[in-house]
Design a protein around this motif. Structure first.
Motif, mmCIF file in Angstrom:
data_model
loop_
_atom_site.group_PDB
_atom_site.id
_atom_site.type_symbol
_atom_site.label_atom_id
_atom_site.label_comp_id
_atom_site.label_asym_id
_atom_site.label_seq_id
_atom_site.Cartn_x
_atom_site.Cartn_y
_atom_site.Cartn_z
ATOM 1 N N ILE A 373 -5.700 -10.595 16.339
ATOM 2 C CA ILE A 373 -6.760 -9.658 15.943
ATOM 3 C C ILE A 373 -6.478 -9.059 14.565
ATOM 4 O O ILE A 373 -7.086 -8.063 14.170
ATOM 5 N N GLY A 374 -5.528 -9.645 13.830
ATOM 6 C CA GLY A 374 -5.246 -9.205 12.473
ATOM 7 C C GLY A 374 -4.373 -7.977 12.365
ATOM 8 O O GLY A 374 -4.258 -7.376 11.294
ATOM 9 N N PHE A 375 -3.713 -7.593 13.461
ATOM 10 C CA PHE A 375 -2.847 -6.415 13.447
ATOM 11 C C PHE A 375 -1.415 -6.876 13.193
ATOM 12 O O PHE A 375 -0.686 -7.210 14.107
ATOM 13 N N PHE A 377 2.299 -6.540 10.459
ATOM 14 C CA PHE A 377 3.201 -5.489 9.992
ATOM 15 C C PHE A 377 2.593 -4.677 8.856
ATOM 16 O O PHE A 377 2.662 -3.446 8.841
ATOM 17 N N SER A 378 1.996 -5.358 7.874
ATOM 18 C CA SER A 378 1.474 -4.646 6.707
ATOM 19 C C SER A 378 0.306 -3.733 7.079
ATOM 20 O O SER A 378 0.242 -2.578 6.617
ATOM 21 N N SER A 379 -0.620 -4.217 7.924
ATOM 22 C CA SER A 379 -1.754 -3.359 8.312
ATOM 23 C C SER A 379 -1.282 -2.203 9.193
ATOM 24 O O SER A 379 -1.821 -1.092 9.109
ATOM 25 N N ALA A 380 -0.270 -2.457 10.038
ATOM 26 C CA ALA A 380 0.251 -1.384 10.885
ATOM 27 C C ALA A 380 0.900 -0.292 10.044
ATOM 28 O O ALA A 380 0.777 0.899 10.341
ATOM 29 N N LEU A 381 1.590 -0.710 8.963
ATOM 30 C CA LEU A 381 2.245 0.274 8.106
ATOM 31 C C LEU A 381 1.240 1.236 7.487
ATOM 32 O O LEU A 381 1.496 2.437 7.387
ATOM 33 N N ARG A 382 0.099 0.713 7.079
ATOM 34 C CA ARG A 382 -0.927 1.587 6.484
ATOM 35 C C ARG A 382 -1.393 2.642 7.491
ATOM 36 O O ARG A 382 -1.584 3.813 7.143
ATOM 37 N N SER A 383 -1.541 2.210 8.738
ATOM 38 C CA SER A 383 -1.990 3.148 9.773
ATOM 39 C C SER A 383 -0.889 4.137 10.137
ATOM 40 O O SER A 383 -1.164 5.312 10.419
ATOM 41 N N MET A 384 0.346 3.690 10.144
ATOM 42 C CA MET A 384 1.463 4.563 10.503
ATOM 43 C C MET A 384 1.578 5.748 9.557
ATOM 44 O O MET A 384 1.900 6.876 9.971
ATOM 45 N N LEU A 385 1.295 5.529 8.270
ATOM 46 C CA LEU A 385 1.443 6.595 7.277
ATOM 47 C C LEU A 385 0.501 7.767 7.540
ATOM 48 O O LEU A 385 0.796 8.898 7.158
#
Length: 576
Positions: A373-375, A377-385
């Motif tokens: 579903i495109g989730f 490491f890089s996309s997760a990092l943006r959300s984590m911030l």
């Protein structure tokens, strides 16, 4: 009963036990439904060899060790696995038309009569062996789950019928209740045996004329004996594993990944399942993760003295990036978990993104990637911030996008942990620049790079002192003068360690702090070999140095350190 009483009296006369210990052992045997000799061994009154050798002498029978005997295949073929398993005996010899079978309970006359009955076409001689010896011999001679396979064959028209049932099944069973139950039992036996032996991986590999089963124990693959007829049950076994892992049993052309929750006794396990298509059927790998033992402190992992003190100073930094490097299976994630648990306090917000989540850490927010579903490491990092974390863990830096996001996160006031696949600590710099990260960003954010390996520990049950020769010291670049006060040990090999001389593993480390000088070399794009040489001059201990310390402590051997550091301490011919 009379025989048991007479045997008890002999043990007292031989000084093996006294009346008080006999009474307690007799009570334990009755409460747990086991024979008295077994209860004596489990209570630690005497060793198994002592008790069962005395039992053999009392019964005027030979005492044998089946695992040390060369048992002919034609002798084994005369005793079906289901009989050997049900009556708990093993054939060991054939002498002049008489088949010799080993039992652990020769005082059970009903058992001996039953064995003679099922082997009615053979003359039988009874000998005595310990229960553990009989159990090991059965697995070695017949293979894991052999009795279950024989039962399936006896209840099915043919192996081909078993395979066709699997191929035709589209639901959650194999098409036949008896067959389904037997395959379930067989797969459970594979899992249980792997867990009992301390395996970290199960490899089920189909080839044209065989189905090979291997367990990875302490980092080394070991072949596991299986019944020859198991090849015909391969599709049914794979389907059972897929069902347990909630995978699509009808899909046989594409790789699939899943997870199984399992328990053995009070211990809980996660089994990560990976299925790959091959020309001869699907191959299965299962990674075994012990949920109760995954968490370890830094001290338990092998951090000692100055290494522990230095790493703890890294953890006090308010922001920056700490990388743990090493090949797959070197314990990188376990080290990061140990570091996070040390930082896991009320005043710290900690978030992780992993693939997969290997251990649930209480008080820490953990996420798992979902590539479909495109989730990532890089996309997760943006959300984590957006969740205001103080500490972040990125399971692995695999590409430029993830590396850039991790570095920028550390620049904006976060402490970031992650892993890389490099041979040594200095190689992390080269790896990041190869991904496209600017050297000045690496120098601005890196706190430390840590390389690690796992070396096998010498088995405590069979460890012995020995004196290394000059070649051993030379291999590690040491001399006998460097070993003052050291205690060198090696394992002879015993049943507890599968006769390897090793049992368990411990980590060795190479820690590269990013001092101002190392940062300047990074900005100048110096090769990793030069960075490593300079770091050693500044006091960094290499992996081989760390391994040498474990050798001097009597924890591991010269050969083991050389095995895991063969590539890590090789320098290219680069002028300093």
């Amino acid at each position: 009963m009379a025989g048991e009483i007479a045997f008890e009296r002999q043990l007292i006369r031989d000084g093996v036990l006294d009346e008080a210990r006999l009474a307690k052992a007799r009570q334990d045997a009755a409460s747990r439904g086991v024979a008295l000799p077994e209860a004596l061994v489990q209570a630690g009154v005497a060793t198994a060899d002592t008790v069962y050798r005395s039992l053999a002498d009392f019964c005027e029978m030979r005492f044998v060790s089946p695992s040390k005997m060369d048992i002919p295949v034609d002798v084994v073929s005369k005793v079906p696995a289901r009989f050997a398993t049900h009556y708990n005996f093993v054939p060991v010899q054939e002498r002049n038309g008489t088949i010799v079978v080993a039992v652990s309970d020769p005082l059970n006359h009903q058992l001996l009569d039953d064995i003679r009955l099922v082997l009615k076409k053979q003359r039988v001689e009874i000998v005595v062996a310990t229960p553990d010896e009989i159990s090991r011999a059965k697995k070695s001679l017949y293979g894991v789950g052999a009795d279950t396979v024989e039962r399936i064959l006896s209840e099915s028209d043919s192996v081909a019928n078993v395979v066709s049932l699997d191929a035709a099944s589209a639901g959650t069973d194999l098409g036949d209740d008896n067959l389904d139950a037997s395959i379930i039992k067989f797969v459970n036996e594979l899992f249980a045996e792997a867990i009992r032996t301390g395996a970290t991986d199960i490899h089920l590999e189909p080839f044209e004329d065989q189905l090979r089963l291997r367990y990875r124990i302490d980092g080394i693959l070991h072949g596991v004996p299986t019944p020859p007829s198991i090849r015909g049950f391969h599709p049914a076994i794979v389907s059972r594993v897929k069902i347990m892992a909630n995978l699509n049993i009808a899909e046989k052309r594409l790789p699939q990944d899943g997870k199984i929750r399992a328990s053995l006794g009070e211990e809980q396990f996660d089994l990560r399942v990976s299925v790959l298509p091959t020309p001869h059927g699907e191959t299965v790998n299962l990674r075994i993760l012990n949920r109760s033992s995954m968490f370890m402190t830094l001290e338990q992992l092998g951090f000692t003295g100055k290494d522990l003190e230095l790493f703890n100073t890294f953890l006090t930094r308010p922001h920056g990036m700490i990388l743990v490097t090493g090949p797959t299976g070197s314990g990188k994630t376990t080290t990061l978990y140990a570091a996070l648990s040390k930082l896991n306090k009320l005043e710290h917000k900690i978030i992780t993104i992993e693939d997969p989540i290997e251990y649930q850490l209480k008080g820490i927010t953990q996420m798992q990637t979902a590539a479909q579903i495109g989730f990532d490491f890089s996309s997760a990092l943006r959300s984590m911030l957006r969740h205001d974390p103080d500490v972040m863990l990125v399971g692995e830096i695999r590409d430029y996008e993830t590396a850039e996001m991790a570095i920028r996160s550390s620049l904006t006031g976060h402490l970031v942990f992650s892993t890389l696949h490099t041979n040594d600590a200095a190689g992390a710099v080269t790896r990041l620049t190869d991904m496209g990260v600017e050297p000045f960003l690496i120098a601005s954010t890196m706190i430390a790079s840590l390389a690690q390996r796992l070396v096998r520990c010498i088995c405590k049950h069979c460890a012995e002192d020995y004196t290394p020769n000059a070649a051993d010291f030379a291999e590690l670049g040491r001399s006998p003068e460097d070993a003052k006060g050291a205690t060198f040990k090696r394992g002879r090999g015993c049943d507890a360690c599968r006769h390897t001389g090793y049992h368990g593993r411990i980590a060795i480390y190479e820690m590269l702090p990013f001092t101002n000088e190392i940062k300047e070399m990074t900005i100048r794009r110096e090769p990793s070999t030069r960075i490593k040489r300079r770091a050693i001059e500044l006091g960094m201990r290499t992996l081989r140095d760390s391994g040498w310390q474990r050798v001097c402590d009597g924890r591991t051997t010269f050969e083991e350190v050389m095995r895991v550091t063969a590539e890590a301490d090789v320098f290219d011919d680069v002028a300093v």
